[in-house]
Scaffold this active site. Structure first.
Site, PDB file in Angstrom:
ATOM      1  N   ARG A 189       1.585   1.200  15.178  1.00 31.57           N
ATOM      2  CA  ARG A 189       1.239   1.046  13.767  1.00 31.57           C
ATOM      3  C   ARG A 189       1.753  -0.292  13.254  1.00 31.57           C
ATOM      4  NH1 ARG A 189       5.786   4.786  10.701  1.00 31.57           N
ATOM      5  NH2 ARG A 189       4.722   4.032   8.842  1.00 31.57           N
ATOM      6  N   TRP A 204       7.068  -0.012   3.870  1.00 32.10           N
ATOM      7  CA  TRP A 204       7.577   0.636   2.649  1.00 32.10           C
ATOM      8  C   TRP A 204       8.977   1.181   2.870  1.00 32.10           C
ATOM      9  CZ3 TRP A 204       8.967   5.595   0.932  1.00 32.10           C
ATOM     10  CH2 TRP A 204       8.875   6.615   1.873  1.00 32.10           C
ATOM     11  N   HIS A 207      15.259  12.997  11.950  1.00 32.45           N
ATOM     12  CA  HIS A 207      14.096  13.132  12.843  1.00 32.45           C
ATOM     13  C   HIS A 207      13.160  11.937  12.705  1.00 32.45           C
ATOM     14  CE1 HIS A 207      12.007  15.648   9.487  1.00 32.45           C
ATOM     15  NE2 HIS A 207      11.664  14.394   9.376  1.00 32.45           N
ATOM     16  N   HIS A 208      13.416  11.070  11.720  1.00 32.75           N
ATOM     17  CA  HIS A 208      12.666   9.817  11.630  1.00 32.75           C
ATOM     18  C   HIS A 208      13.265   8.761  12.556  1.00 32.75           C
ATOM     19  CE1 HIS A 208      10.379  11.037   7.993  1.00 32.75           C
ATOM     20  NE2 HIS A 208      11.457  11.761   7.769  1.00 32.75           N
ATOM     21  N   HIS A 265      13.554  11.792   3.347  1.00 35.59           N
ATOM     22  CA  HIS A 265      12.958  13.066   3.713  1.00 35.59           C
ATOM     23  C   HIS A 265      12.786  14.015   2.525  1.00 35.59           C
ATOM     24  CE1 HIS A 265      10.741  15.195   6.593  1.00 35.59           C
ATOM     25  NE2 HIS A 265      11.164  16.268   5.959  1.00 35.59           N
ATOM     26  N   SER A 294      13.136   5.636 -14.076  1.00 36.10           N
ATOM     27  CA  SER A 294      12.018   6.393 -14.634  1.00 36.10           C
ATOM     28  C   SER A 294      11.925   7.782 -14.004  1.00 36.10           C
ATOM     29  CB  SER A 294      10.727   5.611 -14.411  1.00 36.10           C
ATOM     30  OG  SER A 294       9.617   6.453 -14.441  1.00 36.10           O
ATOM     31  N   SER A 295      12.004   7.836 -12.673  1.00 28.43           N
ATOM     32  CA  SER A 295      11.871   9.140 -11.996  1.00 28.43           C
ATOM     33  C   SER A 295      13.000  10.074 -12.376  1.00 28.43           C
ATOM     34  CB  SER A 295      11.918   8.978 -10.477  1.00 28.43           C
ATOM     35  OG  SER A 295      10.832   8.272 -10.036  1.00 28.43           O
ATOM     36  N   TYR A 323       9.179  15.886   0.494  1.00 29.94           N
ATOM     37  CA  TYR A 323       8.922  17.186  -0.129  1.00 29.94           C
ATOM     38  C   TYR A 323       8.705  17.065  -1.629  1.00 29.94           C
ATOM     39  CZ  TYR A 323       9.929  18.831   4.445  1.00 29.94           C
ATOM     40  OH  TYR A 323       9.876  19.024   5.793  1.00 29.94           O
ATOM     41  N   HIS A 364       0.845  -1.207   0.000  1.00 32.50           N
ATOM     42  CA  HIS A 364       0.000   0.000   0.000  1.00 32.50           C
ATOM     43  C   HIS A 364       0.877   1.254   0.000  1.00 32.50           C
ATOM     44  CE1 HIS A 364      -2.905   3.049   1.279  1.00 32.50           C
ATOM     45  NE2 HIS A 364      -2.132   3.313   2.318  1.00 32.50           N
ATOM     46  N   GLU A 376      12.239  13.032  -0.314  1.00 35.00           N
ATOM     47  CA  GLU A 376      11.119  12.396  -0.995  1.00 35.00           C
ATOM     48  C   GLU A 376       9.776  12.932  -0.492  1.00 35.00           C
ATOM     49  OE1 GLU A 376      10.708  10.323  -3.436  1.00 35.00           O
ATOM     50  OE2 GLU A 376       8.633   9.697  -3.109  1.00 35.00           O
ATOM     51  N   THR A 386       7.331  27.004   5.468  1.00 39.39           N
ATOM     52  CA  THR A 386       6.004  26.427   5.254  1.00 39.39           C
ATOM     53  C   THR A 386       4.937  27.378   5.764  1.00 39.39           C
ATOM     54  OG1 THR A 386       7.051  24.301   5.641  1.00 39.39           O
ATOM     55  CG2 THR A 386       4.671  24.313   5.495  1.00 39.39           C
ATOM     56  N   SER A 393      -1.025  27.340  -5.237  1.00 35.87           N
ATOM     57  CA  SER A 393      -0.667  28.728  -5.566  1.00 35.87           C
ATOM     58  C   SER A 393      -1.190  29.148  -6.939  1.00 35.87           C
ATOM     59  CB  SER A 393       0.856  28.896  -5.544  1.00 35.87           C
ATOM     60  OG  SER A 393       1.377  28.458  -4.325  1.00 35.87           O
ATOM     61  N   LYS A 425       4.211  30.070   3.352  1.00 33.66           N
ATOM     62  CA  LYS A 425       3.314  29.669   2.272  1.00 33.66           C
ATOM     63  C   LYS A 425       1.857  29.748   2.708  1.00 33.66           C
ATOM     64  CE  LYS A 425       6.224  26.955  -0.636  1.00 33.66           C
ATOM     65  NZ  LYS A 425       5.771  27.631  -1.854  1.00 33.66           N
ATOM     66  N   ASP A 466       6.910  21.415 -26.536  1.00 40.11           N
ATOM     67  CA  ASP A 466       6.771  20.090 -25.923  1.00 40.11           C
ATOM     68  C   ASP A 466       7.789  20.032 -24.802  1.00 40.11           C
ATOM     69  OD1 ASP A 466       6.681  17.115 -25.506  1.00 40.11           O
ATOM     70  OD2 ASP A 466       5.456  17.209 -27.308  1.00 40.11           O
TER      71      ASP A 466
END
Lengths: 292, 543
Positions: B467, B158, B319-320, B270, B186-187, B274, B93, B272, B345, B285, B348, B122
């Site tokens: 979890r 994950w 921080h993880h 991390h 790909s990315s 963002y 998931h 990732e 943040t 925006s 924004k 293009d």
């Protein structure tokens, strides 16, 4: 009112991307199954799928590049498109830098943090006492906490020779580039040929060094974090040198066919950037894996 | 902000193209017919559509897995699936939603919109663009196929922490590793294409500080992608060699460290995070100024805030990992660096609110989603701020509070922004207004159910429910039933969206004007609706 701009070439439909996607799929499935089968000692189709995938990728590369070369030779490309290619190549090299950064990161982490901590450094006296009280931190880690022993690969000898070879190859490639820009085709051909030979010499000496490591030093991929970082860093670097050499060989044959002009030689520039990048990675490797 | 002159009125463009057509045999106007159009295409709009449909399908597949999770957690005890399969569901998931739904959806939007917003014919490298897309269906069929292998698919979360992914994982880990490799390829190619397009393909007068914010945020996102996807490739490679080739990167007996895995993973992970939210900021925006009928407040500060968030994202990864036993100075550093991110943040959120202040607001569907985003994303951001505080994180770590936090930022953040974007630009893509009744149902059902789904997770998490466990203590039963009901309702609500999008793709609905929305500004609103197959073959003049 309408200003005159060079038209940006947007290619029509192309079969090569989907061939490339299928090829990568076969390579991924084939490699995955090969690894699983090899670990379990089973026989299966992983190797065959992998081989078909690699062939498909080569066909794709050949066809795709042939298309591009034909388009370029027939003058479809504008200078703006050339900039797209150059910028694309630079960002690709940046992504490669970050790939190596992951493995250098593992090397530094092992040297600065995990190995000293296992030896009781920082606030880890209890880690050492409880897990492996006899373990002493050292680098290179020639005896792991688990007891695997190995020997250090010396920087003198082959690694130093290889460093000199790669450094010279960057210089010869630069002179080839200068030859191309000044339209001295003979200098271009000779210098590029020499670069390719130096690349091949590097690779064969690297094979020699691996044999030396495995047979005489007992330094293998399984020799703890020292062997792990040694072989993954030098191994991935060697794969990049191989790819770089192949690129240079293709360029060599294109030059013999009279391709590239002093103004228009993106493929040569890209190959040359790639080679210099691979060279810089080696210098870092030589410093942090062998010397320091 | 930007406007094309009359030289770009639709009639004129058409006439101009007809003339040039006779001179230039390389022209290929209009879409080719049949299935091969989609397989061989080099057109950014086709590829954008492919990405968006792929992301939607993956969203439904990953959502189905979430339904399995919620069905199992409806009651305490084990009733529907066995724990190993439960673990595979939570793992896949997560992988599907991150790499298969959110990221491809943003890439699809980038493909559709960036060339139209900057006046480019293009993407810069159209064939590579096609390759980037077509790798994905193969990569994900590989990942999903591994679920059916002996021993099961990936079951390590994950985040694939070692040693769960090395010592204790099933054989299919090899397939997981290689599928992540090709997703990464790909990315990276997609990101290179975006960066080069923005650097090199802008219409001559489209200067940096005239660029729409969606383009800005994607530029910075693409930089993050190129910087960290290779690190992910390195991490999975080390997992592969640790598991199958006897290395000990993540094994202390060989001088490595399982915690080193977490460092490498989160150095990727991390930024990732963002990567999955910066394009959302860009979308909001774009939308808020349109429906507030005011220019975006603080355009330049938005750009700088985006860049600051991106740079800070490289120095907050640990921080993880507050509970892994890092030295105290590291805990302090990562705590304060993380809190620093709330400054840009906050800029924004402030700017969006200030844009609406005294605006002539209307509440069309994209605006409803954008408003929901601003409120709910802020809730997710604030719970993130709570998690950033090291001492209290020891209580929250690995509880449902974390699950609540990242679902608020990812579902009501990233996913809501994608839905807002689809509603905002769908009429431009199809030329027809979507079914507004269905859209209202979709919005209100989603908004209510998503909060029933995720808000109580804060409470059970603070009370200590861990979890990734298929069973739980009896006192959590009531809240979990609410959560599951919310989950099923949210899942069903997305079927409304599916129906709406299918109807839109079949071109049902009222025709729309070029501008579509009264307050919309930007180059993409000055070309006809639906957008022609090729746009801006010669660059427009930007005011």
């Amino acid at each position: 009112m309408q200003q005159q701009y060079e038209r940006y070439y947007v290619p029509a439909q192309s079969p090569w991307p989907i061939v490339g996607a299928v090829a990568l799929f076969l390579i991924a499935v084939g490699a995955g199954n090969t690894v699983i089968e090899a670990t379990n000692g089973e026989s299966g189709h992983g190797g065959k799928i992998l081989a078909v995938g690699i062939v498909a990728l080569l066909v794709m590369l050949f066809g795709w590049f042939k298309n591009q070369i034909d388009e370029s030779m027939s003058g479809l490309y504008s200078s703006q498109l050339g900039r797209s290619y150059r910028q694309g190549m630079s960002w690709f090299i940046f992504s490669e830098v970050m790939f190596f950064a992951a493995f250098f990161g593992a090397l530094f982490y092992a040297r600065v943090i995990s190995v000293p901590w296992l030896g009781g450094a920082s606030n880890n006296a209890m880690t050492n006492d409880v897990l492996w009280p006899a373990f002493e931190a050292m680098w290179p880690l020639i005896q792991t906490p688990g007891g695997t022993t190995t020997q250090q690969m010396s920087a003198a000898g082959l690694p130093t020779i290889n460093t000199i070879i790669l450094l010279i190859s960057s210089v010869t490639l630069h002179f080839a580039h200068v030859g191309l820009e000044q339209n001295k085709r003979k200098q271009l051909t000779i210098m590029l040929g020499v670069t390719i030979l130096l690349g091949l010499a590097f690779l064969s000496l690297q094979v020699e060094e691996y044999i030396h490591a495995y047979q005489e030093l007992g330094l293998t991929l399984q020799s703890g974090i020292y062997g792990n970082t040694f072989f993954l860093l030098t191994g991935f670097h060697g794969m990049h040198v191989t790819l770089g050499t192949l690129i240079l060989i293709v360029l060599f044959f294109r030059i013999l066919k009279g391709h590239f002009t002093p103004q228009n030689h993106f493929a040569f520039q890209a190959g040359s950037w790639y080679w210099h990048f691979v060279d810089v990675v080696w210098v870092m490797l030589f410093l942090f894996v062998y010397v320091l | 902000m930007t406007k094309a002159t009359e030289t770009l009125m639709p009639e004129h463009t058409a006439a101009h193209d007809n003339l040039s057509h006779e001179h230039d045999h390389h022209e290929h106007h209009g879409a080719p017919a049949g299935l091969m159009r989609w397989v061989l295409t080099t057109n950014h709009k086709d590829i954008g559509t492919l990405y968006l449909w792929f992301a939607f399908i993956m969203f439904l597949v990953g959502g189905a897995m979430a339904m399995v999770i919620r069905a199992e957690l409806f009651q305490p005890g084990l009733q529907i699936v066995d724990p190993n399969f439960f673990n595979q569901m939570t793992t896949v998931h997560g992988l599907i939603m991150v790499f298969g739904a959110v990221m491809p959806a943003f890439t699809g939007l980038a493909n559709w919109l960036i060339p139209m917003m900057i006046g480019a014919p293009d993407m810069a490298l159209p064939r590579m663009n096609n390759w980037s897309f077509w790798i994905l269906p193969f990569a994900f069929s590989m990942l999903l196929g591994s679920l059916f292998m002996e021993g099961g698919g990936p079951a390590f979360g994950w985040t694939f922490y070692a040693p769960l992914s090395t010592t204790y994982s099933s054989d299919s880990t090899a397939l997981f590793v290689f599928s992540v490799h090709i997703m990464g390829i790909s990315s990276i190619m997609g990101a290179i294409n975006v960066i080069v397009t923005i650097f090199n393909m802008r219409a001559p007068s489209m200067t940096w500080m005239k660029m729409p914010l969606f383009v800005w945020t994607w530029l910075i996102t693409a930089f993050l992608l190129i910087a960290v996807m290779p690190v992910l490739a390195g991490a999975v490679t080390m997992v592969l060699t640790d598991k199958f080739f006897g290395t000990s990167f993540f094994d202390a007996a060989g001088g490595g460290d399982p915690v080193m895995f977490q460092h490498i993973f989160w150095f990727f992970g991390h930024p990732e995070v963002y990567i999955m939210i910066l394009p959302a900021f860009g979308i909001i925006s774009q939308i808020v100024p349109t429906f507030a009928r005011k220019r975006l407040f603080g355009y330049a500060s938005m750009v700088y805030a985006t860049a600051s968030i991106a740079l800070l994202s490289f120095i907050v990864w640990a921080h993880h990992m507050f509970t892994t036993g890092m030295p105290v100075f590291a805990e302090m550093f990562f705590m304060f660096a993380t809190m620093l991110i709330s400054v840009p943040t906050g800029v924004k959120v402030f700017n969006w609110v200030a844009t609406m202040w005294r605006g002539s607001m209307t509440f069309e569907i994209p605006m409803l989603f954008a408003l929901a985003f601003i409120v709910l994303f802020t809730i997710g951001g604030l719970s993130g701020l709570m998690l950033a505080i090291t001492p209290v994180d020891f209580q929250y770590h690995d509880t449902y509070f974390v699950v609540a936090h990242f679902h608020y930022v990812l579902v009501t953040g990233a996913v809501f922004s994608i839905m807002a974007a689809v509603y905002y630009w769908l009429p431009k893509w199809t030329g027809k207004m979507f079914n507004i009744t269905l859209a209202k149902w979709h919005f209100w059902c989603s908004l209510i159910s998503v909060n029933v789904l995720f808000f109580p997770m804060h409470f059970v998490g603070l009370a200590g429910m861990p979890r990734r466990i298929p069973d739980y203590s009896l006192q959590f039963a009531d809240y979990n039933q609410w959560i599951s009901i919310g989950g099923f309702a949210f899942g069903l609500s997305q079927l409304i969206f599916l129906v709406l999008v299918i109807k839109a793709c079949r071109k049902e609905g009222e025709p729309v004007t070029s501008q579509v929305w009264e307050g919309a500004e930007g180059l993409e609103w000055e070309i006809p609706s639906p957008a022609p197959y090729h746009t801006f073959e010669t660059p427009p003049k930007v005011k």
